[in-house]
Motif scaffolding. Structure first.
Motif, PDB file in Angstrom:
ATOM      1  N   ILE A  87      43.818  28.660  61.982  1.00 13.33           N
ATOM      2  CA  ILE A  87      45.011  28.545  61.168  1.00 13.33           C
ATOM      3  C   ILE A  87      44.877  27.364  60.215  1.00 13.33           C
ATOM      4  CG2 ILE A  87      47.495  28.218  61.228  1.00 13.33           C
ATOM      5  CD1 ILE A  87      46.544  30.813  62.519  1.00 13.33           C
ATOM      6  N   ILE A  88      45.057  27.617  58.981  1.00 12.52           N
ATOM      7  CA  ILE A  88      44.904  26.590  57.981  1.00 12.52           C
ATOM      8  C   ILE A  88      46.160  25.737  57.934  1.00 12.52           C
ATOM      9  CG2 ILE A  88      44.533  26.152  55.542  1.00 12.52           C
ATOM     10  CD1 ILE A  88      42.201  27.471  57.069  1.00 12.52           C
ATOM     11  N   ASN A 123      51.945   7.610  63.725  1.00 14.45           N
ATOM     12  CA  ASN A 123      50.922   7.373  62.703  1.00 14.45           C
ATOM     13  C   ASN A 123      51.367   7.687  61.284  1.00 14.45           C
ATOM     14  OD1 ASN A 123      48.870   6.574  64.560  1.00 14.45           O
ATOM     15  ND2 ASN A 123      48.698   8.712  65.159  1.00 14.45           N
ATOM     16  N   ASN A 160      44.265  18.857  53.597  1.00 13.37           N
ATOM     17  CA  ASN A 160      45.214  18.290  54.547  1.00 13.37           C
ATOM     18  C   ASN A 160      45.486  16.820  54.295  1.00 13.37           C
ATOM     19  OD1 ASN A 160      46.575  19.775  56.434  1.00 13.37           O
ATOM     20  ND2 ASN A 160      44.671  20.301  57.464  1.00 13.37           N
ATOM     21  N   TYR A 161      44.498  16.153  53.747  1.00 16.71           N
ATOM     22  CA  TYR A 161      44.689  14.735  53.463  1.00 16.71           C
ATOM     23  C   TYR A 161      45.754  14.520  52.394  1.00 16.71           C
ATOM     24  CZ  TYR A 161      41.189  12.864  56.542  1.00 16.71           C
ATOM     25  OH  TYR A 161      40.528  12.475  57.672  1.00 16.71           O
ATOM     26  N   VAL A 191      46.369  17.138  69.433  1.00 18.98           N
ATOM     27  CA  VAL A 191      46.433  17.410  67.995  1.00 18.98           C
ATOM     28  C   VAL A 191      45.123  18.063  67.527  1.00 18.98           C
ATOM     29  CG1 VAL A 191      46.447  16.296  65.731  1.00 18.98           C
ATOM     30  CG2 VAL A 191      48.178  15.699  67.409  1.00 18.98           C
ATOM     31  N   THR A 234      42.716  24.347  64.669  1.00 16.62           N
ATOM     32  CA  THR A 234      43.774  24.258  63.661  1.00 16.62           C
ATOM     33  C   THR A 234      43.421  23.169  62.670  1.00 16.62           C
ATOM     34  OG1 THR A 234      45.022  22.640  64.915  1.00 16.62           O
ATOM     35  CG2 THR A 234      45.553  24.944  65.285  1.00 16.62           C
ATOM     36  N   ASN A 235      44.183  23.165  61.622  1.00 14.57           N
ATOM     37  CA  ASN A 235      43.917  22.237  60.547  1.00 14.57           C
ATOM     38  C   ASN A 235      45.269  21.762  60.050  1.00 14.57           C
ATOM     39  OD1 ASN A 235      42.352  20.950  58.690  1.00 14.57           O
ATOM     40  ND2 ASN A 235      41.171  22.798  58.218  1.00 14.57           N
ATOM     41  N   VAL A 236      45.750  20.651  60.579  1.00 19.21           N
ATOM     42  CA  VAL A 236      47.104  20.223  60.249  1.00 19.21           C
ATOM     43  C   VAL A 236      47.119  18.753  59.825  1.00 19.21           C
ATOM     44  CG1 VAL A 236      48.301  21.887  61.717  1.00 19.21           C
ATOM     45  CG2 VAL A 236      47.493  19.756  62.695  1.00 19.21           C
ATOM     46  N   PRO A 237      48.150  18.389  59.055  1.00 17.32           N
ATOM     47  CA  PRO A 237      48.201  17.019  58.537  1.00 17.32           C
ATOM     48  C   PRO A 237      48.210  15.962  59.638  1.00 17.32           C
ATOM     49  CG  PRO A 237      49.867  18.385  57.481  1.00 17.32           C
ATOM     50  CD  PRO A 237      49.245  19.219  58.537  1.00 17.32           C
ATOM     51  N   GLN A 292      46.411  15.713  62.052  1.00 16.57           N
ATOM     52  CA  GLN A 292      45.021  15.306  62.315  1.00 16.57           C
ATOM     53  C   GLN A 292      44.591  14.246  61.309  1.00 16.57           C
ATOM     54  OE1 GLN A 292      43.299  19.196  61.964  1.00 16.57           O
ATOM     55  NE2 GLN A 292      43.803  19.772  64.061  1.00 16.57           N
ATOM     56  N   SER A 293      44.926  14.490  60.050  1.00 22.46           N
ATOM     57  CA  SER A 293      44.580  13.496  59.027  1.00 22.46           C
ATOM     58  C   SER A 293      45.314  12.189  59.301  1.00 22.46           C
ATOM     59  CB  SER A 293      44.962  14.008  57.632  1.00 22.46           C
ATOM     60  OG  SER A 293      44.502  15.322  57.460  1.00 22.46           O
ATOM     61  N   LEU A 294      46.569  12.291  59.715  1.00 20.07           N
ATOM     62  CA  LEU A 294      47.344  11.075  59.972  1.00 20.07           C
ATOM     63  C   LEU A 294      46.713  10.239  61.072  1.00 20.07           C
ATOM     64  CD1 LEU A 294      51.030  12.365  59.659  1.00 20.07           C
ATOM     65  CD2 LEU A 294      49.855  10.747  58.145  1.00 20.07           C
ATOM     66  N   ILE A 295      46.196  10.899  62.101  1.00 19.74           N
ATOM     67  CA  ILE A 295      45.525  10.150  63.161  1.00 19.74           C
ATOM     68  C   ILE A 295      44.314   9.417  62.599  1.00 19.74           C
ATOM     69  CG2 ILE A 295      44.044  10.424  65.201  1.00 19.74           C
ATOM     70  CD1 ILE A 295      46.041  12.355  66.320  1.00 19.74           C
ATOM     71  N   LEU A 296      43.508  10.136  61.837  1.00 15.25           N
ATOM     72  CA  LEU A 296      42.285   9.512  61.329  1.00 15.25           C
ATOM     73  C   LEU A 296      42.584   8.435  60.286  1.00 15.25           C
ATOM     74  CD1 LEU A 296      40.233  12.791  61.230  1.00 15.25           C
ATOM     75  CD2 LEU A 296      39.768  10.831  62.699  1.00 15.25           C
ATOM     76  N   MET A 297      43.691   8.597  59.585  1.00 15.78           N
ATOM     77  CA  MET A 297      44.053   7.594  58.575  1.00 15.78           C
ATOM     78  C   MET A 297      44.735   6.374  59.200  1.00 15.78           C
ATOM     79  SD  MET A 297      45.542  10.334  55.803  1.00 15.78           S
ATOM     80  CE  MET A 297      46.602   9.247  54.862  1.00 15.78           C
ATOM     81  N   ASN A 298      45.617   6.609  60.163  1.00 15.44           N
ATOM     82  CA  ASN A 298      46.516   5.523  60.559  1.00 15.44           C
ATOM     83  C   ASN A 298      46.538   5.157  62.038  1.00 15.44           C
ATOM     84  OD1 ASN A 298      47.347   5.466  57.876  1.00 15.44           O
ATOM     85  ND2 ASN A 298      49.051   6.859  58.247  1.00 15.44           N
ATOM     86  N   ASN A 309      36.624   9.213  58.259  1.00 14.31           N
ATOM     87  CA  ASN A 309      37.454  10.281  57.708  1.00 14.31           C
ATOM     88  C   ASN A 309      36.658  11.339  56.955  1.00 14.31           C
ATOM     89  OD1 ASN A 309      40.653   9.868  57.828  1.00 14.31           O
ATOM     90  ND2 ASN A 309      39.644   7.875  57.942  1.00 14.31           N
TER      91      ASN A 309
END
Lengths: 483, 975
Positions: A48-49, A234, A275-276, B859, B875-878, B880-886, B967
């Motif tokens: 799922i994207i 976060n 996503n970023y 996540v 999955t690909n959800v924001p 995940q990015s938030l964890i890696l960023m912050n 990241n």
């Protein structure tokens, strides 16, 4: 109809979309206004994207509601003390219930005498709906409320009943109703999660699994929002200087793009890159939500921001936040109870004191929410649901408490598609058992989904060899309470 | 290599068509029909999708009395005349008539089903009937077989690539290969030295050497154990309201790591899981001698645990359902749980099959097990029992002839059955009767006649009377004594007992989480060395099945604990209705008990003064040995109960039972499925044997497919937990059979299978996707290139720790408590948060508390532990990015990495970047990349200069740089 445009529109392909967002960092957020991101080709793979619609052609039929606000009364409000007056309890106060009717096994097995309600009931509104003294503010909204006095649960115990109410199954591990709804409809706003739980201080028994995605992809689990400067985990950048994060993200994006060009087109990597953008946007859109700067004093007062009771003020902030989330297109918002006491509405003893304190915390904020939504024209596209996991016994536990009662519970709905001023279902003369128009949790779910434009029998997910539904093999839409 | 062209071309072709069809179903023009239509690959999928809901195996939902899942059903005369299928004659087949009908009230499937057959599907059905309508069992129920066994993986893969005219990607470069192998085999990136070594190794077997290294490293077991933990819903707490701890769950995790590292054959692993407590040939750790095989049974007990269920029978049914679900999915790739309420709608699994399984689980009992049982302990116990027997025989021989037991009048009296009470167990004679022990504390019989000898003088003090005692060896030894099941029919159960920090419980319907408010009366702590009557009020559970459990040790918040001086002893157990009976007659009134009484009388009177001075040293050394038997750590597993066959619960309701019980047996559609189990216990061992039977078509296939899935990111059968009719068809059926046969032939060695796969050319391909391949095979089913895949949650976290050189290599042991954020709230929340960096331990050692799951893990798609998940979502959800960023953990590690980098003082800028690249990407940077990095670092410096009041200027810069690296997709994906 414009607000449903994203169901009708032909979705962009991922490629088209990514072409559009070749611009600088942040341009993707614009796209969120255009509609849900299309799923990757291999849906069976569940790669799922992004959370987006899974109904293929949009909702099954025209929805009445765009969002649901679920006001969860954790612990179980006593129906005979709130919305289901029983004069017979007053008459027979102190008598032995076992001589009057068959008493089921209760959780604490400490059956006392018949206990009259400590509160008076009065009739309100044009409809004349009786409401107890516990809820003087909600009472002023009864003409917008459809009251159901005939809810039942299958479990007389909190955790099972919580899972049941939230997931349609008494056991841990099934997807929550909010997950199902976002799975079905996607989110209207790509910068905010589609399913949000506002943690008022008490996570119900059974824990966060009440709000989890079960076997649905993890994208459909609730995001837990708390009041304060860091509402979700976060969300706050940790960089010491402004723009530093952007600088890093640009660097990351440039290298990622180069990598992608080398390996060819890989959908998953492309999505991870995009996503970023979303995460970056969320960093400002989420905290902005919990700042109430632009809310007027009058609005805040309406919700109870000026109350002496800190719990009222806390719940008022949650309710106002719920409205702001609705405005931003969030699909499903659940409010958990404030920490008035450790036992929520669960008054096995000291019914009077406990229920009064709990009611005081939520009454004005809820009424404020209903009125505010209404004055902004949002109530007609928002379904507000108020319920506990079960009711309480009409007889005492010990001398002054009430035990769990899954055989009758009062709950209400208001807003989108709901026939205000309605009373549906009936309990016996003691308010102990439902005797007319029983409403099961599955019926409640079916009705909520119906109002969101989903046929509950058609929204399924293949898991473990079965096409599983929120309503399992049950559930009927409660037509009588619909406008 | 000899290429055998004589493969099952028809099979392959029809497979291809099918896949094409599913990718392209909206297309008007369709793939041409196969020459020979195959039932399994061409026809059954159509029937499953469109027909079986109303014309399948489940009679309760069957319409028009027509079933299309069997030949007999499809060719039987229809009620309305005619036949659904007339083999060879499509025009006479009602089925064809109906699927091509134009009227809404006639056409099949009916319009409300929203499924319309495509033109190709209709043509396929026609052709298949024309060709004789051959029926076959579902593909996965046919035993794997091959025409030719000399081919290898690449042969099968290349065959399809040739058929599809797909160009293979070249072999990946060595950096990519070592990174791929290291991550997939150990879950960790390769360390710099290993990369350099592999790159410089130009020998022919360099790759082999590298693979062997990882296969034999500790990390291998840690990686593959975690895969397995997804299958058995591994968790260390019971969830529900208070999230109680599952005793010693982590011992099971360690068991898995060891088992994978030691390459315990899969057949053994399976046996140990299903019946590790029953194996005649036990498996001990080769180094420590620790008993391993019983630990696997903990997987049964890993489910959710409910306290205070109001309907305890339903609670048992739920628990068993979960056990059946996990067991059948994990080992057979079948969803047996679907047959709980009715026969399976699609698979040949009946409700009777489900309740045959149910009986197996119902006859199994949960129990703590001494986690440190060992071959040494077992030998000591054996030896001590022999010594005790010897002493007893010696003493008895000496004193018995001196005693004449008076014939008592009473003896000849016929004992009248008493109305006042029922004797459930009597330990005053020498045996335990039908009661079963687990653990070693109770020995093999009661204490009757065991001599008590003064340890100084050697004088015989007395012969012990009969009691069941957990201190046959010593106090603090673990054991339990359990009665057979019985139906509660009285108000009270009583046990005469004494002891210390021990427990007696009444287990109703196998319910374990006994506590207030409802069940508090069913457990009693035994904390007095004086004999007393312990009374349990069981009135509320009359009619339920129950057993009595006498246990050394106690549960604290449901976590089992055994004090050093804990023991329990019991004389008898009874059930009664009103008052404790004045006298409990000995039923098993054997002579020896009387004789012992008589001897003791004589000793007391001083008539008998035997001395056994010569035994003092023996007794003394026995004591010392005994202390080695004490139990300290425990796991929660199972032991065997008493065989109980279950009736069918109609519509899944325990209130509505079928009259006949279903014998415990294996699934009826599989080999040995019709043989009822003979075991007097649960029959779990027979279940294991049935699964491992040579004719079983699933066991081997399911496991090799799991291995393939973990290596390629997709199984040959994509639905790894479902090989039933609703599962996906294999993409390479011959390859799957090839692997399944090889796996069995090579002794079920998982390592050998992994080695075989990763040394194939298919595995070594680069991830380069060419446009043409992408178009023809967008999901890369044919593996023209190696699939790009995101790393799992554990691998991402562990990869960060390796990159920052912070990985703590400690192995095994109790879990590291999770770091608790303020978002992790609710009942049962641990009082203290764990460390942010998890002590640097690998993710597999972080705690798994059901109600407080680690957010980074969930996540990134570690499954929620409630049932079998052989295949994780990606999955690909924001968030995940938030964890890696912050996330503070990620940032902290970036800083640590920067610190370590700066310690390397002599590095030039380019070397610094190389230092980082080797750790993060297992390769050196290109010159472009160094230039790029330099530009970026300059930017960072410029920005930071603005507010430079920081002594650690360099550290700040490199921290930001390392954080950015974490990241990058190249860090998070296997590319």
């Amino acid at each position: 109809m414009s607000k449903y445009h994203n169901f009708m529109q032909k979705p962009l392909s991922r490629r088209e979309m990514l072409d559009i967002c070749k611009g600088g960092f942040g341009s993707l957020a614009l796209l969120s206004l255009l509609g849900p991101l299309p799923l990757s080709c291999g849906q069976s793979e569940r790669s799922i994207i992004n959370p987006s619609s899974n109904l293929n052609l949009g909702p099954h039929f025209l929805p009445k509601a765009k969002s649901i606000i679920f006001l969860y009364m954790d612990g179980g409000v006593s129906q005979v003390d709130s919305f289901d007056p029983k004069p017979r309890l007053t008459k027979e106060n102190g008598e032995d219930p076992r001589k009057k009717f068959k008493v089921d096994a209760t959780q604490f097995d400490n059956v006392g005498k018949i206990l009259k309600s400590p509160w008076e009931f009065k009739q309100y509104g044009e409809c004349g709906m009786p409401v107890s003294e516990l809820f003087p503010h909600i009472a002023t909204c009864v003409d917008d409320i459809a009251l159901i006095r005939s809810m039942t649960s299958q479990f007389p115990e909190h955790t099972n009943a919580n899972y049941f109410l939230h997931t349609g199954s008494g056991l841990q591990g099934r997807p929550s109703m909010g997950s199902w709804i976002t799975y079905g409809l996607g989110s209207e706003n790509k910068n905010i999660p589609g399913y949000v739980v506002l943690d008022g201080g008490l996570i119900p028994p059974g824990g966060l699994d009440n709000f989890k995605n079960g076997f649905l992809p993890a994208s459909y689990q609730a995001s837990i929002l708390r009041a304060g400067p860091q509402p979700i985990a976060n969300i706050k950048p940790k960089e010491s200087i402004p723009n530093l994060q952007e600088q890093k993200l640009s660097f990351i994006k440039a290298l990622d793009k180069k990598q992608l060009a080398e390996i060819g087109e890989v959908d998953a990597v492309e999505s991870a890159i995009s996503n970023y953008e979303l995460a970056y946007k969320m960093q400002s859109s989420i905290p902005e939500l919990t700042e109430f700067k632009e809310e007027s004093k009058a609005t805040k007062k309406l919700y109870g921001f000026e109350s002496d009771d800190p719990h009222t003020r806390g719940y008022a902030a949650q309710c106002l936040l719920a409205r702001r989330l609705v405005e931003r297109g969030v699909r499903f918002i659940e409010l958990t109870c404030p920490k008035v006491s450790a036992d929520r509405w669960d008054q096995h003893g000291n019914l009077k004191d406990g229920h009064e304190k709990n009611a005081h915390a939520v009454d004005q904020p809820i009424a404020g929410l209903l009125k505010d939504l209404k004055s902004r024209g949002l109530l007609e596209e928002t379904l507000v649901v108020w319920t506990g996991e079960f009711g309480r016994t009409p007889f005492a536990q010990g001398s002054n408490g009430r035990d769990h009662n899954p055989s009758a519970c009062s709950m209400w709905m208001a807003g989108a598609g709901i026939k205000g001023g309605t009373i549906f279902g009936r309990t016996d003369e003691y308010g102990y058992r439902v005797i007319e128009n029983e409403v099961s949790v599955h019926d409640l779910h079916a009705t909520m989904m119906h109002l969101m434009g989903i046929n509950h029998e058609h929204l399924t997910f293949r898991f473990g060899g079965r096409d599983i539904r929120l309503t399992d093999v049950h559930g009927h839409v409660i037509k009588d309470i619909l406008a | 290599m000899i290429v055998n062209r004589n493969i099952k071309r028809i099979w392959s072709l029809s497979m291809l068509c099918l896949i094409l069809l599913s990718c392209n179903s909206s297309n008007q023009s369709y793939e041409s029909l196969p020459k020979k239509v195959d039932f399994n690959f061409d026809i059954r999928p159509i029937l499953v999708q469109n027909c079986y809901l109303c014309h399948g195996p489940d009679p309760s939902s069957r319409k028009a009395n027509l079933r299309l899942d069997t030949y007999e059903g499809a060719t039987a005369a229809l009620k309305e005349g005619g036949y659904a299928v007339v083999p060879g004659k499509p025009s006479k087949s009602e089925l064809i008539y109906r699927i091509t009908h134009e009227n809404d009230d006639k056409i099949m499937p009916p319009p409300e089903m929203n499924s319309k057959l495509s033109e190709r599907e209709i043509k396929l059905l026609q052709k298949w009937i024309e060709q004789g309508a051959e029926w076959k069992p579902h593909w996965s129920f046919i035993k794997p077989s091959l025409d030719n066994e000399i081919n290898d993986i690449d042969f099968y893969i290349n065959n399809y690539l040739n058929l599809k005219e797909l160009n293979k990607a070249p072999v990946a470069n060595k950096n990519t290969l070592i990174r791929r192998v290291s991550y997939l085999l150990t879950g960790l990136p390769p360390v710099t030295e290993d990369v350099e070594e592999f790159i410089s190794d130009s020998s022919e077997n360099a790759y082999d050497t590298m693979v062997n290294k990882y296969l034999n490293s500790m990390g291998y077991g840690e990686r593959w154990a975690r895969h397995w933990m997804d299958l058995v819903r591994y968790a260390e707490t019971k969830g529900h309201e208070f999230d109680y701890t599952i005793t010693g769950a982590w011992e099971y995790r360690d068991y898995l790591i060891k088992a994978f590292n030691n390459d315990v054959p899969y057949s053994q692993l399976l046996k140990e899981h299903l019946a590790g407590d029953l194996l005649k040939e036990k498996r001990y750790d080769t180094e420590t001698g620790k008993l391993e095989s019983q630990i696997a049974t903990a997987f049964y007990a890993m489910g959710e645990g409910t306290h205070s269920p109001v309907d305890v029978r339903q609670d048992e049914a739920n628990r068993i359902d979960n056990m059946i679900d996990v067991t059948s999915k994990t080992f057979q790739g079948l969803t047996v749980s679907c047959a709980k309420c009715h026969d399976h709608k699609f698979d040949p699994i009946t409700a009777a099959d489900y309740y045959a399984f149910y009986g197996i689980m119902e006859s199994t009992r949960f129990t703590p097990l001494d986690a440190n049982l060992s071959i040494e302990k077992e030998n000591i116990a054996k030896e001590l029992l022999e010594i005790q027997d010897y002493i007893k025989a010696l003493v008895t021989e000496k004193v018995s002839p001196q005693i004449q037991v008076e014939k008592n009048q009473k003896d000849n009296e016929v004992i009248k059955p008493s109305n006042d009470y029922n004797l459930l167990g009597d330990f005053r004679a020498s045996s335990f009767g039908k009661w079963k022990t687990s653990g070693m504390a109770f020995g093999e019989k009661t204490t009757l006649g065991v001599p008590e000898i003064d340890k100084h003088s050697g004088k015989l003090i007395a012969l012990k009377e009969g009691v069941a005692s957990s201190r046959v060896f010593d106090v603090g030894v673990f054991g339990s004594l359990r009665s057979p099941d019985f139906i509660l029919d009285s108000n009270f159960i009583g046990v005469r007992a004494r002891g210390n920090q021990s427990t007696i419980r009444i287990i109703v319907d196998n319910f374990q989480l006994i506590q207030n408010p409802i069940y508090g009366d069913l457990t009693k702590g035994i904390n007095s060395s004086e004999w007393a009557n312990y009374i349990f009020n069981v009135e509320a559970w009359k009619g339920h099945k129950a057993y009595v459990e006498i246990l050394s040790g106690e549960y604290k918040q449901h976590n089992f604990n055994l004090a050093k001086d804990a023991f329990v002893e019991a004389e008898y157990a009874i059930s009664f209705n009103k008052e404790w009976p004045s006298e409990i007659r000995v039923t098993n009134n054997d002579q020896s008990a009387k004789q012992i009484k008589a001897i003791n009388k004589q000793i007391k009177k001083g008539h008998l003064k035997p001395s056994f001075y010569e035994l003092i040293t023996t007794i003394d050394s026995s004591k010392k040995l005994s202390s080695k038997l004490k139990g300290k750590t425990f796991i929660y597993g199972v032991s065997d109960g008493f065989a109980k066959n279950s009736p069918i619960f109609n519509r899944g309701r325990h209130q509505d039972l079928s009259e006949d019980s279903i014998p415990r047996r294996f699934l009826s559609a599989l080999p040995l499925g019709d043989v009822p189990f003979k075991s007097k216990g649960s029959g779990r061992l027979e279940l294991a044997h049935a699964m491992l039977n040579k004719e079983n078509p699933l066991t081997s296939r399911v496991m090799v497919n799991r291995i393939w899935h973990h290596l390629f990111g997709r199984g040959i059968v994509e639905t790894v937990d479902n090989f039933g009719l609703q599962g996906k068809l294999p993409s390479h059926p011959e390859l799957l059979d090839h692997l399944a046969i090889k796996f069995q032939k090579e002794g079920w060695s998982i390592k050998k299978m992994i080695k075989y796969i990763v040394t194939s050319e298919t595995f070594k391909r680069s991830t380069l996707v060419n446009k043409e391949a992408l178009k023809k095979d967008p999901n890369n089913i044919y593996l023209a290139s190696f699939p790009v895949r995101r790393l799992e949650s554990e691998a991402i976290r562990d990869g960060i720790l390796v990159a920052s050189e912070s990985l703590n290599a400690t192995v095994y042991g109790p879990p590291v408590p999770n770091y608790l954020t303020k978002f992790m709230q609710g009942r049962g929340r641990p009082e203290k948060s764990g460390p942010l960096n998890g002590n640097g331990r690998r993710s597999i050692y972080q705690s798994v508390r059901r109600n407080f799951l680690e957010p980074m893990m969930t996540v990134f798609d570690r499954p929620i532990p409630f049932t079998t998940f052989g295949k994780r979502d990606v999955t690909n959800v924001p968030s995940q990015s938030l964890i890696l960023m912050n996330d503070p953990f990620v940032i902290e590690q970036a800083e640590i990495m920067a610190q370590k980098l700066l310690k390397e003082e002599s590095l030039s800028f380019g070397q610094k970047i190389e230092w980082i690249y080797m750790r993060a990407f297992s390769r050196k940077p290109t010159e472009d990349e160094i230039a790029n990095a330099s530009k970026f670092v300059k930017q960072l410096e410029d920005m930071k200069k603005g507010n430079n009041n920081n002594a650690d200027f360099d550290l700040e810069i490199w921290k930001e740089y390392c954080h950015s690296i974490f990241n990058l997709k190249e860090f998070l994906y296997l590319i």
